[in-house]
Write a protein that holds these residues in place. Structure first.
Motif, PDB file in Angstrom:
ATOM      1  N   PRO A   1       0.953  -1.180  -0.053  1.00 40.72           N
ATOM      2  CA  PRO A   1      -0.160   0.007  -0.159  1.00 40.72           C
ATOM      3  C   PRO A   1       0.997   1.773  -0.107  1.00 40.72           C
ATOM      4  CG  PRO A   1      -0.171  -0.839   2.503  1.00 40.72           C
ATOM      5  CD  PRO A   1       0.904  -1.967   1.407  1.00 40.72           C
ATOM      6  N   GLY A   2       1.177   1.609  -1.704  1.00 40.58           N
ATOM      7  CA  GLY A   2       2.597   2.820  -0.985  1.00 40.58           C
ATOM      8  C   GLY A   2       2.109   3.654  -2.657  1.00 40.58           C
ATOM      9  N   THR A   3       3.156   4.897  -2.227  1.00 46.70           N
ATOM     10  CA  THR A   3       2.577   5.814  -3.584  1.00 46.70           C
ATOM     11  C   THR A   3       2.545   5.089  -4.893  1.00 46.70           C
ATOM     12  OG1 THR A   3       3.823   7.308  -2.148  1.00 46.70           O
ATOM     13  CG2 THR A   3       3.759   7.917  -4.736  1.00 46.70           C
ATOM     14  N   ALA A   4       3.702   4.380  -5.300  1.00 47.56           N
ATOM     15  CA  ALA A   4       4.022   4.088  -6.590  1.00 47.56           C
ATOM     16  C   ALA A   4       2.922   2.893  -6.932  1.00 47.56           C
ATOM     17  CB  ALA A   4       4.934   2.913  -7.154  1.00 47.56           C
ATOM     18  N   ASN A   5       1.991   1.844  -6.205  1.00 44.36           N
ATOM     19  CA  ASN A   5       0.536   1.487  -6.092  1.00 44.36           C
ATOM     20  C   ASN A   5      -0.326   2.603  -6.158  1.00 44.36           C
ATOM     21  OD1 ASN A   5       1.404  -1.278  -7.485  1.00 44.36           O
ATOM     22  ND2 ASN A   5       1.911  -1.065  -4.394  1.00 44.36           N
ATOM     23  N   ALA A   6      -0.352   3.596  -5.344  1.00 46.48           N
ATOM     24  CA  ALA A   6      -1.036   4.778  -5.541  1.00 46.48           C
ATOM     25  C   ALA A   6      -1.397   5.026  -6.820  1.00 46.48           C
ATOM     26  CB  ALA A   6      -1.595   5.284  -4.603  1.00 46.48           C
ATOM     27  N   PHE A   7      -0.239   5.151  -7.291  1.00 51.48           N
ATOM     28  CA  PHE A   7      -0.358   5.865  -8.928  1.00 51.48           C
ATOM     29  C   PHE A   7      -0.794   4.749  -9.947  1.00 51.48           C
ATOM     30  CE2 PHE A   7       2.576   9.270  -6.900  1.00 51.48           C
ATOM     31  CZ  PHE A   7       2.266  10.510  -8.474  1.00 51.48           C
ATOM     32  N   GLN A   8      -0.386   4.351 -10.363  1.00 54.06           N
ATOM     33  CA  GLN A   8      -0.302   2.517 -11.011  1.00 54.06           C
ATOM     34  C   GLN A   8      -2.490   2.441 -11.149  1.00 54.06           C
ATOM     35  OE1 GLN A   8       2.100  -0.245 -10.873  1.00 54.06           O
ATOM     36  NE2 GLN A   8       1.060  -1.662 -11.755  1.00 54.06           N
ATOM     37  N   HIS A   9      -2.835   2.486  -9.737  1.00 55.19           N
ATOM     38  CA  HIS A   9      -3.646   2.009  -9.957  1.00 55.19           C
ATOM     39  C   HIS A   9      -4.634   2.324  -9.720  1.00 55.19           C
ATOM     40  CE1 HIS A   9      -2.195  -2.385  -9.895  1.00 55.19           C
ATOM     41  NE2 HIS A   9      -1.066  -2.334  -8.937  1.00 55.19           N
ATOM     42  N   CYS A  10      -4.672   3.366  -8.589  1.00 55.49           N
ATOM     43  CA  CYS A  10      -6.231   4.432  -8.796  1.00 55.49           C
ATOM     44  C   CYS A  10      -5.935   5.984  -9.403  1.00 55.49           C
ATOM     45  CB  CYS A  10      -6.409   4.342  -7.870  1.00 55.49           C
ATOM     46  SG  CYS A  10      -6.734   3.472  -6.483  1.00 55.49           S
ATOM     47  N   GLY A  11      -4.570   6.005 -10.461  1.00 59.02           N
ATOM     48  CA  GLY A  11      -4.345   8.022 -10.834  1.00 59.02           C
ATOM     49  C   GLY A  11      -3.973   8.337 -10.296  1.00 59.02           C
ATOM     50  N   PHE A  12      -3.526   9.694 -10.845  1.00 59.58           N
ATOM     51  CA  PHE A  12      -2.877  10.522 -10.674  1.00 59.58           C
ATOM     52  C   PHE A  12      -3.195  11.635  -9.335  1.00 59.58           C
ATOM     53  CE2 PHE A  12      -1.512  15.212 -10.663  1.00 59.58           C
ATOM     54  CZ  PHE A  12      -0.211  15.103 -10.579  1.00 59.58           C
ATOM     55  N   TRP A  13      -3.862  11.417  -8.530  1.00 60.62           N
ATOM     56  CA  TRP A  13      -3.880  13.148  -7.846  1.00 60.62           C
ATOM     57  C   TRP A  13      -4.592  11.566  -6.967  1.00 60.62           C
ATOM     58  CZ3 TRP A  13      -4.290  17.451  -7.627  1.00 60.62           C
ATOM     59  CH2 TRP A  13      -4.224  18.081  -9.002  1.00 60.62           C
ATOM     60  N   CYS A  14      -4.587  10.100  -7.058  1.00 55.28           N
ATOM     61  CA  CYS A  14      -5.121   9.277  -5.617  1.00 55.28           C
ATOM     62  C   CYS A  14      -2.851   9.175  -5.018  1.00 55.28           C
ATOM     63  CB  CYS A  14      -5.186   8.097  -6.036  1.00 55.28           C
ATOM     64  SG  CYS A  14      -5.250   6.653  -4.576  1.00 55.28           S
ATOM     65  N   GLY A  15      -1.945   9.177  -5.953  1.00 56.69           N
ATOM     66  CA  GLY A  15      -1.177   8.777  -6.417  1.00 56.69           C
ATOM     67  C   GLY A  15      -0.338  10.210  -5.469  1.00 56.69           C
ATOM     68  N   LEU A  16      -0.803  11.248  -6.387  1.00 59.27           N
ATOM     69  CA  LEU A  16      -0.442  12.617  -5.819  1.00 59.27           C
ATOM     70  C   LEU A  16      -0.621  12.704  -3.485  1.00 59.27           C
ATOM     71  CD1 LEU A  16       1.349  15.566  -6.380  1.00 59.27           C
ATOM     72  CD2 LEU A  16      -1.139  16.132  -6.762  1.00 59.27           C
ATOM     73  N   LEU A  17      -1.892  12.573  -3.750  1.00 62.28           N
ATOM     74  CA  LEU A  17      -1.799  12.334  -2.098  1.00 62.28           C
ATOM     75  C   LEU A  17      -1.669  12.100  -1.768  1.00 62.28           C
ATOM     76  CD1 LEU A  17      -6.087  13.282  -2.536  1.00 62.28           C
ATOM     77  CD2 LEU A  17      -4.382  15.225  -2.297  1.00 62.28           C
TER      78      LEU A  17
END
Length: 201
Positions: free
Chosen positions: A40-56
């Motif tokens: 549950p980290g930043t890279a997977n947040a970007f990859q699976h849920c998009g830019f805004w999810c990853g950025l936040l």
């Protein structure tokens, strides 16, 4: 007691896995279940849920490391031993989250947040950033799994000579143990190590 408060606060702050929180809000997904490495980290947040999810996720992971460390330094004359634990507590919380049965992420973004919390002392975060950049664009170490291991080992060795403060070296040692343990026990597929210079193809 003052140091104990910040150690506990840092651990609890780290235990909030923002990738899980924001992936649930943005796309109703559980990153631990859908990602290859259950991270549950930043890279997977970007990859699976998009830019805004990853950025936040990135911003909150940086802040949850930055705030406990920086506030402790602003409000106390730190005991060296206690400060080492304050520095490491958010990363330990992230990698062994109290709220997720002691499972968590790898702690890389949180590490940068903790080291940024040392401001105006800039050398420790610059050292870690230097090795990640160097091993990405000069001496390419791939995949990212091996690049991270190399960056932490080299940073730990460098801080012993450059950081000039034993409590920071000790704190980063604790951080490195937590991150490397999480990496070594990760479910991600361990691809073959490749090391080559930028100009080699």
């Amino acid at each position: 007691m003052h140091a104990a408060f910040f150690i506990l606060a840092g651990y609890l702050s780290g235990s909030v896995l923002y990738a899980q929180v924001f992936s649930s809000l943005f796309c109703n997904k559980n990153l631990m279940e859908i990602s290859d490495d259950s991270n549950p980290g930043t890279a997977n947040a970007f990859q699976h849920c998009g830019f805004w999810c990853g950025l936040l996720t990135l911003l909150c992971d940086l802040l949850k490391g930055f705030l406990p460390v920086h506030l402790f330094l602003e409000n106390a004359r730190p005991d060296p031993c206690a400060f080492a634990f304050v520095l490491a507590a958010p990363v330990i919380g992230h990698t062994f989250s109290l709220f997720y049965h002691f499972h968590g992420g790898k702690g890389i973004a949180v590490t940068f947040g903790c080291l940024l919390g040392l401001f105006p002392l800039w050398k420790p975060v610059a050292i870690l950033g230097f090795y990640f950049i160097a091993f990405s664009v000069v001496l390419r170490i791939s995949p990212h799994y091996y690049r991270t291991i190399a960056a932490y080992f080299c940073s730990l060795a460098s801080m012993a000579f450059i950081a000039d403060r034993m409590e920071i070296c000790m704190g980063f040692l604790f951080i490195s143990f937590a991150v490397l343990f999480r990496l070594l026990t990760s479910k991600e597929k361990k691809e073959q190590l490749e090391v080559k210079w930028l100009w080699m193809h």
